[in-house]
Design a protein around this motif. Structure first.
Motif, PDB file in Angstrom:
ATOM      1  N   GLU A   1     -13.251   5.797   0.866  1.00  0.00           N
ATOM      2  CA  GLU A   1     -13.317   6.468  -0.433  1.00  0.00           C
ATOM      3  C   GLU A   1     -14.372   5.825  -1.328  1.00  0.00           C
ATOM      4  OE1 GLU A   1     -10.343   7.637  -4.173  1.00  0.00           O
ATOM      5  OE2 GLU A   1      -9.603   6.493  -2.449  1.00  0.00           O
ATOM      6  N   ARG A   2     -14.442   4.485  -1.322  1.00  0.00           N
ATOM      7  CA  ARG A   2     -15.470   3.812  -2.128  1.00  0.00           C
ATOM      8  C   ARG A   2     -16.860   4.142  -1.605  1.00  0.00           C
ATOM      9  NH1 ARG A   2     -11.543  -0.473  -2.161  1.00  0.00           N
ATOM     10  NH2 ARG A   2     -12.518  -1.412  -0.317  1.00  0.00           N
TER      11      ARG A   2
ATOM     12  N   GLN B   1      -9.408   3.326   1.736  1.00  0.00           N
ATOM     13  CA  GLN B   1      -9.980   2.885   0.467  1.00  0.00           C
ATOM     14  C   GLN B   1     -11.467   2.566   0.609  1.00  0.00           C
ATOM     15  OE1 GLN B   1      -7.476  -0.411  -0.604  1.00  0.00           O
ATOM     16  NE2 GLN B   1      -5.935   0.883  -1.599  1.00  0.00           N
ATOM     17  N   GLN B   2     -11.841   1.916   1.708  1.00  0.00           N
ATOM     18  CA  GLN B   2     -13.261   1.631   1.943  1.00  0.00           C
ATOM     19  C   GLN B   2     -14.057   2.918   2.108  1.00  0.00           C
ATOM     20  OE1 GLN B   2     -13.308  -0.931   5.360  1.00  0.00           O
ATOM     21  NE2 GLN B   2     -12.306  -2.648   4.311  1.00  0.00           N
TER      22      GLN B   2
ATOM     23  N   PRO C   1       0.835  -1.210   0.000  1.00  0.00           N
ATOM     24  CA  PRO C   1       0.000   0.000   0.000  1.00  0.00           C
ATOM     25  C   PRO C   1       0.860   1.246   0.000  1.00  0.00           C
ATOM     26  CG  PRO C   1       0.011  -1.001   2.178  1.00  0.00           C
ATOM     27  CD  PRO C   1       0.726  -1.959   1.273  1.00  0.00           C
TER      28      PRO C   1
ATOM     29  N   THR D   1      -1.900   4.962   0.939  1.00  0.00           N
ATOM     30  CA  THR D   1      -3.281   4.569   1.182  1.00  0.00           C
ATOM     31  C   THR D   1      -3.302   3.428   2.184  1.00  0.00           C
ATOM     32  OG1 THR D   1      -5.347   3.900   0.118  1.00  0.00           O
ATOM     33  CG2 THR D   1      -3.330   2.843  -0.662  1.00  0.00           C
TER      34      THR D   1
END
Length: 290
Positions: free
Chosen positions: A269-270, A266-267, A258, A261
């Motif tokens: 952001e999604r 990432q979760q 990584p 990030t």
């Protein structure tokens, strides 16, 4: 590259420890052979327990080439002063009447280096004053000899040597402080900033997000253990992901790690993208109905 650096650090640490234990063992053996003097060197092992003491030693060993070249230049200049003293000022080198310190050229060289470097005022403070035994020309030459030695050797040369050591120590201290600051405020694996992590993860209900990431989410020791596991594992028993990771590690490619990030970000952001897409879809549907 970081994976290779971790592996190289592991190997280097092992070699350093082996060398250290070997030297300590030899010193102890020498002490056991009734040469007790060698026991005193065991106290120097304290250097291995302090990074600041490491920097003190490195301040001399790192610029060793510069120190040796500068010292060589100083020795050549001192040799020139020894030559002049031997041929023109030999009577002044007598420490006591009838006890010349410059009977031979070698004696004159040793006396010039030993006395000239140790006296704060230079070589002039170690020589005899004999104004009644010489003409004005020799008086002037003696004045220039003493003064130039003080300026070139006592002032410039010695301060230049000390300056190299002090500058190296200062740069090592700044490098150490920068490294410590980077470790305190930047994630080791993903290089995320501490303030960014604390702010982003606090919004998700995680306090001390940086500490959580360093000790749990992206523990550097876990990555190191994984790389060591791959290094020691038979390549015929690699799984598919392990084969891909080993290939990247051998190519010094860190794309499998990584970078800037982490999974939580990432979760988030999604989730934010899905929420934004839903809002845009709702706004578009409202416009069509309207």
């Amino acid at each position: 590259r970081m994976a290779e650096a971790l592996w190289a650090c592991h190997l280097s640490s092992n070699r350093t420890q082996v060398s250290r234990q070997l030297v300590l063992g030899l010193l102890c053996l020498a002490g056991k052979l009734e040469v007790e003097y060698f026991y005193t060197f065991l106290l120097l092992d304290v250097v291995n327990f302090s990074e600041k003491l490491h920097n003190v030693v490195k301040a001399v060993t790192n610029p060793l080439e510069s120190l040796l070249l500068t010292s060589l230049l100083g020795v050549l200049v001192l040799y020139g002063y020894s030559s002049y003293g031997y041929f023109f000022l030999r009577p002044d080198f007598e420490s006591k009447p009838g006890h010349p310190s410059c009977a031979t050229f070698a004696d004159c060289t040793v006396f010039t280096m030993n006395t000239g470097l140790r006296h704060e005022g230079g070589i002039g403070f170690g020589l005899q004053e004999r104004p009644e035994d010489r003409d004005d020309h020799l008086q002037v030459s003696r004045f220039i000899y003493d003064l130039s030695f003080f300026v070139l050797i006592t002032t410039l040369f010695l301060n230049l040597l000390f300056g190299i050591i002090v500058d190296t120590f200062g740069s090592l201290r700044m490098e150490s402080q920068s490294r410590e600051n980077n470790l305190r405020n930047t994630a080791f694996v993903s290089c995320l900033d501490r303030s960014q992590l604390d702010k982003s993860l606090s919004a998700l209900g995680r306090n001390n997000g940086f500490e959580w990431l360093e000790k749990g989410g992206q523990n550097k020791l876990s990555y190191m253990r994984f790389i060591l596991h791959l290094k020691r594992k038979d390549h015929l028993n690699y799984t598919g992901p392990e084969t891909a990771v080993v290939r990247l590690v051998n190519n010094e490619d860190i794309s499998w790690m990584p970078n800037s990030t982490c999974a939580v970000l990432q979760q988030e952001e999604r989730r934010h993208q899905r929420q934004q897409a839903a809002e845009e879809a709702a706004e578009h549907a409202t416009q069509e109905i309207g």
